[in-house]
Design a protein around this motif. Sequence first.
Motif, mmCIF file in Angstrom:
data_model
loop_
_atom_site.group_PDB
_atom_site.id
_atom_site.type_symbol
_atom_site.label_atom_id
_atom_site.label_comp_id
_atom_site.label_asym_id
_atom_site.label_seq_id
_atom_site.Cartn_x
_atom_site.Cartn_y
_atom_site.Cartn_z
ATOM 1 N N ASP A 1 -11.901 0.351 1.854
ATOM 2 C CA ASP A 1 -10.986 0.528 2.983
ATOM 3 C C ASP A 1 -11.786 0.758 4.263
ATOM 4 O O ASP A 1 -12.945 1.191 4.204
ATOM 5 C CB ASP A 1 -10.123 1.765 2.696
ATOM 6 C CG ASP A 1 -8.768 1.726 3.380
ATOM 7 O OD1 ASP A 1 -8.539 0.864 4.245
ATOM 8 O OD2 ASP A 1 -7.925 2.583 3.036
ATOM 9 N N GLU B 1 0.870 -1.171 0.000
ATOM 10 C CA GLU B 1 0.000 0.000 0.000
ATOM 11 C C GLU B 1 0.915 1.231 0.000
ATOM 12 O O GLU B 1 1.884 1.292 0.769
ATOM 13 C CB GLU B 1 -0.916 0.036 1.227
ATOM 14 C CG GLU B 1 -1.794 1.306 1.220
ATOM 15 C CD GLU B 1 -2.894 1.316 2.279
ATOM 16 O OE1 GLU B 1 -2.973 0.375 3.085
ATOM 17 O OE2 GLU B 1 -3.658 2.308 2.281
ATOM 18 N N GLU C 1 -7.967 2.091 -3.103
ATOM 19 C CA GLU C 1 -8.703 1.899 -1.860
ATOM 20 C C GLU C 1 -9.632 3.086 -1.666
ATOM 21 O O GLU C 1 -9.205 4.235 -1.724
ATOM 22 C CB GLU C 1 -7.716 1.758 -0.684
ATOM 23 C CG GLU C 1 -6.783 0.574 -0.894
ATOM 24 C CD GLU C 1 -5.929 0.227 0.323
ATOM 25 O OE1 GLU C 1 -6.007 0.925 1.343
ATOM 26 O OE2 GLU C 1 -5.179 -0.765 0.220
HETATM 27 MG MG MG Z 1 -5.800 2.410 2.658
#
Ligand code: MG
Length: 291
Positions: free
Chosen positions: A179, A59, A149
């Motif tokens: 998310d 991420e 996300e």
């Molecule tokens: Mg995130």
Amino acid sequence: RAARTSGDAVRAYLPSMGQIFLRRFQLVTQFRQALDSGQVTVHYQPKVALPGREVLGVEALVRWVHPEFGRLDPDEFVPAVEATGLVDALTSFVMDSALAKVRGWLDRGLRLSAAVNLSVRNLADETFPDRVAEALRRHDVPPRLLSFELTESGVMAEPERALPVLRRLHALGVVLAVDDFGTGYSSLAYLRQLPVDEVKIDKSFVLGMGTDLGDMAVVRSIVELGHSLGLIVVAEGVEEDAARDQLIEMGCDVAQGYLISRPLSEDRFEAWLRARTVRARGRRDETVLTL
Ligand code: MG
Ligand code: C2E
Ligand code: MG
Ligand code: MG
């Protein structure tokens, strides 16, 4: 009297509303220059397949080292930036940084994906999918290796604008993830309607799992709900072995958290990756394995 004294002491440390607004104003007006002058960078945090040890990707998380205020948390400046048109520049910067990393890894035989966080404004911008398609072409990255996300509140703010954008992103072949799942209120009903592939359980539940049976029940039901809808389920905030073991027992697919690694600067992430990369026997490709 004692109470009053301590109250005054506390008050002395609390910034006034004026100071808060001033700082927010400064952050917004300085952000463009911060982007251009290298104060804003991207950190990378790995995501690992459960129950194994394979690293699937990262991420991408933005960071700002401010010359006066020091290291700023995205929770402080992202909402301020999101209230302006500058969030387009932020998302493009993070997406470009992440795609350049993915391309570099592919060139070394590593197939890792990168996830970029979107803001409400990106989802309301009908030109955004074209910019994504252009960035994928420019970096020559397969769409499957990019994911976005989005939060529930981001989608629900203006669902009639967000849905067409999400459908076009999905049609490009990029992965879409919800998310911080479980923190909103319309979760169940709307998850079915969205063209998403992945659901990320909010870290508050995962962090609470060891001590709170309610959190444990929430995590278990999100795993089951996600799977029944055919989604990949990711747990964020995995800090302890016990949480990892419980997630494996529940059948959760992917883990992200300090147990595996904190978000790392580009250089430190590359070192982390090199220390864990193994060449699979008889294959050209390489794999990253965690402990
Ligand atoms: Mg995130
Ligand atoms: P998020 O997308 O839910 O990201 C996960 C956050 O949890 C990150 O905080 C990460 O550092 C933190 N985290 C990861 N593992 C653990 C763990 O094991 N324990 C604990 N206690 N925390 C963990 P971070 O980097 O401060 O980011 C905060 C939020 O800011 C993100 O939450 C995301 O909503 C937003 N954000 C970050 N980067 C961007 C960006 O480029 N664009 C936008 N629009 N938002 C961003
Ligand atoms: Mg989250
Ligand atoms: Mg968050």
